[in-house]
Design a protein around this motif. Structure first.
Motif, mmCIF file in Angstrom:
data_model
loop_
_atom_site.group_PDB
_atom_site.id
_atom_site.type_symbol
_atom_site.label_atom_id
_atom_site.label_comp_id
_atom_site.label_asym_id
_atom_site.label_seq_id
_atom_site.Cartn_x
_atom_site.Cartn_y
_atom_site.Cartn_z
ATOM 1 N N GLU A 66 0.822 -1.204 0.000
ATOM 2 C CA GLU A 66 0.000 0.000 0.000
ATOM 3 C C GLU A 66 0.857 1.255 0.000
ATOM 4 O O GLU A 66 1.985 1.267 0.506
ATOM 5 C CB GLU A 66 -0.946 -0.001 1.205
ATOM 6 N N VAL A 67 0.303 2.303 -0.558
ATOM 7 C CA VAL A 67 1.035 3.552 -0.768
ATOM 8 C C VAL A 67 1.267 4.308 0.544
ATOM 9 O O VAL A 67 2.306 4.950 0.725
ATOM 10 C CB VAL A 67 0.262 4.443 -1.767
ATOM 11 N N TYR A 68 0.325 4.211 1.483
ATOM 12 C CA TYR A 68 0.360 5.072 2.666
ATOM 13 C C TYR A 68 0.943 4.381 3.890
ATOM 14 O O TYR A 68 0.803 3.172 4.081
ATOM 15 C CB TYR A 68 -1.059 5.564 2.998
ATOM 16 N N GLU A 69 1.607 5.191 4.723
ATOM 17 C CA GLU A 69 2.081 4.727 6.021
ATOM 18 C C GLU A 69 0.885 4.639 6.969
ATOM 19 O O GLU A 69 -0.180 5.203 6.715
ATOM 20 C CB GLU A 69 3.110 5.721 6.598
ATOM 21 N N GLU A 70 1.067 3.956 8.079
ATOM 22 C CA GLU A 70 0.026 3.934 9.099
ATOM 23 C C GLU A 70 -0.008 5.280 9.822
ATOM 24 O O GLU A 70 1.013 5.971 9.945
ATOM 25 C CB GLU A 70 0.282 2.804 10.097
ATOM 26 N N ILE A 71 -1.180 5.626 10.312
ATOM 27 C CA ILE A 71 -1.355 6.885 11.034
ATOM 28 C C ILE A 71 -1.727 6.563 12.484
ATOM 29 O O ILE A 71 -2.513 5.637 12.732
ATOM 30 C CB ILE A 71 -2.449 7.757 10.366
ATOM 31 N N PRO A 72 -1.157 7.267 13.449
ATOM 32 C CA PRO A 72 -1.464 6.966 14.854
ATOM 33 C C PRO A 72 -2.953 7.122 15.161
ATOM 34 O O PRO A 72 -3.630 8.007 14.624
ATOM 35 C CB PRO A 72 -0.634 7.990 15.625
ATOM 36 N N GLN A 73 -3.441 6.266 16.036
ATOM 37 C CA GLN A 73 -4.862 6.289 16.387
ATOM 38 C C GLN A 73 -5.257 7.640 16.976
ATOM 39 O O GLN A 73 -6.342 8.151 16.688
ATOM 40 C CB GLN A 73 -5.150 5.178 17.391
ATOM 41 N N ALA A 74 -4.388 8.229 17.772
ATOM 42 C CA ALA A 74 -4.703 9.529 18.380
ATOM 43 C C ALA A 74 -4.900 10.606 17.314
ATOM 44 O O ALA A 74 -5.744 11.501 17.472
ATOM 45 C CB ALA A 74 -3.589 9.935 19.344
ATOM 46 N N ASP A 75 -4.139 10.507 16.214
ATOM 47 C CA ASP A 75 -4.285 11.482 15.136
ATOM 48 C C ASP A 75 -5.628 11.316 14.429
ATOM 49 O O ASP A 75 -6.250 12.310 14.019
ATOM 50 C CB ASP A 75 -3.150 11.332 14.129
ATOM 51 N N VAL A 76 -6.084 10.080 14.289
ATOM 52 C CA VAL A 76 -7.386 9.840 13.665
ATOM 53 C C VAL A 76 -8.499 10.409 14.540
ATOM 54 O O VAL A 76 -9.443 11.040 14.043
ATOM 55 C CB VAL A 76 -7.605 8.336 13.424
ATOM 56 N N GLU A 77 -8.397 10.197 15.831
ATOM 57 C CA GLU A 77 -9.405 10.730 16.750
ATOM 58 C C GLU A 77 -9.446 12.249 16.690
ATOM 59 O O GLU A 77 -10.527 12.852 16.734
ATOM 60 C CB GLU A 77 -9.105 10.239 18.164
ATOM 61 N N GLN A 78 -8.268 12.856 16.552
ATOM 62 C CA GLN A 78 -8.241 14.313 16.425
ATOM 63 C C GLN A 78 -8.865 14.757 15.110
ATOM 64 O O GLN A 78 -9.618 15.743 15.060
ATOM 65 C CB GLN A 78 -6.801 14.823 16.526
ATOM 66 N N GLN A 79 -8.576 14.036 14.023
ATOM 67 C CA GLN A 79 -9.170 14.366 12.737
ATOM 68 C C GLN A 79 -10.695 14.247 12.779
ATOM 69 O O GLN A 79 -11.415 15.042 12.184
ATOM 70 C CB GLN A 79 -8.606 13.451 11.652
ATOM 71 N N ALA A 80 -11.189 13.258 13.517
ATOM 72 C CA ALA A 80 -12.637 13.072 13.625
ATOM 73 C C ALA A 80 -13.309 14.254 14.299
ATOM 74 O O ALA A 80 -14.495 14.518 14.076
ATOM 75 C CB ALA A 80 -12.941 11.784 14.376
ATOM 76 N N SER A 81 -12.554 14.991 15.101
ATOM 77 C CA SER A 81 -13.128 16.155 15.793
ATOM 78 C C SER A 81 -13.469 17.277 14.824
ATOM 79 O O SER A 81 -14.175 18.216 15.188
ATOM 80 C CB SER A 81 -12.155 16.676 16.855
ATOM 81 N N ARG A 82 -12.985 17.204 13.586
ATOM 82 C CA ARG A 82 -13.288 18.237 12.600
ATOM 83 C C ARG A 82 -14.719 18.139 12.075
ATOM 84 O O ARG A 82 -15.215 19.079 11.449
ATOM 85 C CB ARG A 82 -12.326 18.144 11.415
ATOM 86 N N CYS A 83 -15.373 17.003 12.304
ATOM 87 C CA CYS A 83 -16.742 16.836 11.827
ATOM 88 C C CYS A 83 -17.640 17.836 12.552
ATOM 89 O O CYS A 83 -17.671 17.898 13.779
ATOM 90 C CB CYS A 83 -17.214 15.405 12.088
ATOM 91 N N MET A 84 -18.364 18.632 11.791
ATOM 92 C CA MET A 84 -19.162 19.719 12.350
ATOM 93 C C MET A 84 -20.533 19.242 12.810
ATOM 94 O O MET A 84 -21.044 18.226 12.349
ATOM 95 C CB MET A 84 -19.370 20.807 11.287
ATOM 96 N N ASP A 85 -21.128 19.999 13.671
ATOM 97 C CA ASP A 85 -22.547 19.821 13.984
ATOM 98 C C ASP A 85 -23.296 20.638 12.928
ATOM 99 O O ASP A 85 -23.843 21.704 13.204
ATOM 100 C CB ASP A 85 -22.839 20.332 15.396
ATOM 101 N N CYS A 86 -23.318 20.113 11.684
ATOM 102 C CA CYS A 86 -23.714 20.929 10.540
ATOM 103 C C CYS A 86 -25.222 20.985 10.311
ATOM 104 O O CYS A 86 -25.678 21.650 9.398
ATOM 105 C CB CYS A 86 -23.003 20.437 9.273
#
Length: 496
Positions: free
Chosen positions: A29-49
């Motif tokens: 696969e092309v991509y490296e693994e990403i730390p779980q904590a970083d994914v959780e932080q990215q999920a925080s970008r989801c808005m209450d839209c």
């Protein structure tokens, strides 16, 4: 949402790509693994839209308007992973998508095109989150076979084991029917197994899911072509219903002089042979179209063209060029002609182009170029591709047609020419044997959300019904078709 200001405080971030020089010597696969904590932080970008356009798509508007065809409840599982509730997240994800490990890798993410945050900022990395949820679940052992508690006594045959066929089979098996999937290739998976290169979708991931489906009671029959190895009449005798998920596998050809030369191939023949040889022998059997040391010209864009570029580079080709007849997309979405939530039409540089840039120093794509003929070396082999630049102009019927630019002719050296111009529809032989009606585009005639063909008890789903499309639409169709088959067999259905 757990972090109401996450979309303001946290920028979009994706996993790091492996160095091009490193990944071009393997098929990982092309991509490296990403730390779980970083994914959780990215999920925080989801808005209450308020209205999450990301999680719904209408078949009649696809692909112009974006959104998730399988109706993933995206804000909910974004919130769950932000809170660290990963097991709850995978349970919710599996309610709408049978195979998130596939879509999380190879789907172009129409959900992100419809993300409300994407109106004036980078959208939420929804596709990444989907992949990470299911990968984490497999690592934790949460994904296990769940055979149905009882059986209905009904038997269903599914023809084709691509994403539509597997989704239909999975859902029908959950309903308690005995399901047999027929595949003419030697491995289950269809497009997932042989149409998509390993660096985009590792085949052990496909086999892992197939093994789970088998443990749940689905019977898989390989190396069996319906209509040839087993008759349609026998199928209709042995089964209470038949589901055709045969794909749109007739490639669009290139009607130019020299098409018949050695070295000119359909893109899917190139990709399929490469993956099969890789899986069978790590290319030791030589049973593939080897681009090593060759000048490769890919005619056509899209994912298939990109995959051809990436594959040829891994063969260590001499050069790789991709010809596209359409204009170069803009760097950014044109808000006047392509507003949100339409699918954003803008220039994308995918993994294959990035690898070509790293090796060759420039993007391999040439836009507004039409192939005029393919030149022979005098011994029946391809030597070069003759092209001309074009512009698109309206004719007297109001149609956009290509016009050649005088003096723009070019000759491009070529040892291998790969035609990646899309697909026309399903192969007609089996459709004719079933005696099914077809639409104007040669697809099997069956209404979306009904999926019943002109023959009682025979249903159709996926690309063979809707035409060439996305894997996520195939999964959607397989799931919806299963519900209609279940209703046909039982009088009603409790499938989602």
């Amino acid at each position: 949402m757990g972090n109401p200001t996450g979309f303001i405080n946290v920028g979009r971030a994706l996993p790091t790509e492996r160095n091009a020089g490193e990944r071009l010597i393997d098929w990982l696969e092309v991509y490296e693994e990403i730390p779980q904590a970083d994914v959780e932080q990215q999920a925080s970008r989801c808005m209450d839209c308020g209205v999450p356009f990301c999680q719904s798509a209408k078949s009649e508007f696809a692909p112009a308007v974006a959104g998730c065809p399988v109706n993933n409840v995206i804000p909910e599982w974004n919130d769950l992973i932000y809170r660290g509730r990963w097991q709850d997240a995978v349970e919710l994800l599996h309610k709408t998508n049978n195979f998130p490990e596939f879509t999380g890798r190879v789907c172009p993410a129409p959900c992100e095109g419809a993300c409300v945050l994407g109106i004036n900022a980078d959208p939420v990395a929804i596709k990444l989150h989907e992949k990470e949820i299911i990968d984490h679940a497999f690592k934790q052992g949460w994904v296990v076979a769940e055979p149905p508690a009882s059986r209905t006594g009904k038997n269903v045959a599914v023809i084709g084991s691509g994403p539509a066929g597997l989704a239909a089979a999975a859902q029908l098996n959950k309903a308690g029917h005995m399901v047999t999937v027929y595949e003419r290739a030697d491995r289950i998976g269809g497009l997932l197994m042989y149409g998509i290169p390993n660096m985009k979708l590792q085949k052990e991931l496909v086999q892992r899911r197939v093994d789970i489906l088998a443990q749940e009671g689905i019977v898989f029959v390989t190396n069996t072509e319906v209509g040839k190895d087993i008759s349609v009449a026998q199928l209709e005798t042995d089964f209470d219903s038949v589901v055709l998920c045969i794909g749109a596998t007739v490639p669009r050809d290139l009607p130019v002089a020299g098409r018949e030369l050695n070295g000119v191939h359909f893109a899917m023949d190139f990709l399929t042979a490469n993956t099969k040889s890789l899986l069978d022998s790590e290319h030791q059997d030589g049973a593939f179209i080897n681009a090593k040391g060759k000048n490769v010209v890919v005619i056509g864009g899209g994912d298939t063209g990109t995959d051809c570029i990436g594959t040829a580079l891994r063969h260590q080709c001499k050069s790789a060029i991709q010809l596209e007849i359409m204009p170069r997309p803009p760097e950014q979405r044109d808000e006047s002609s392509n507003p949100w939530p339409q699918w954003p039409k803008r220039l994308l540089v995918d993994y294959g182009q990035k690898e070509a840039i790293a090796v060759q120093g420039q993007d391999p794509r040439q836009y507004l170029v039409m192939t005029k003929k393919i030149e022979s070396d005098g011994q029946g082999n391809v030597k070069a591709v003759h092209t001309v630049d074009i512009t698109w102009q309206l004719n007297d019927k109001g149609q956009m047609v290509p016009q050649e630019v005088a003096g723009s002719e070019k000759i491009i050296p070529a040892d291998i020419v790969l035609i990646a111009m899309g697909f026309m529809g399903p192969e007609g032989g089996l459709v004719a044997q079933f005696g099914l009606e077809q639409d104007a585009r040669s697809n099997i005639a069956a209404q979306y959300d009904k999926f019943a063909t002109s023959k009682p008890g025979v249903f159709a789903a996926g690309d063979g019904r809707r035409g060439q499309s996305l894997i996520v639409w195939a999964i959607d169709e397989g799931r919806r078709c299963a519900r209609e088959v279940d209703s046909y067999l039982m009088g009603k259905s409790y499938l989602p």
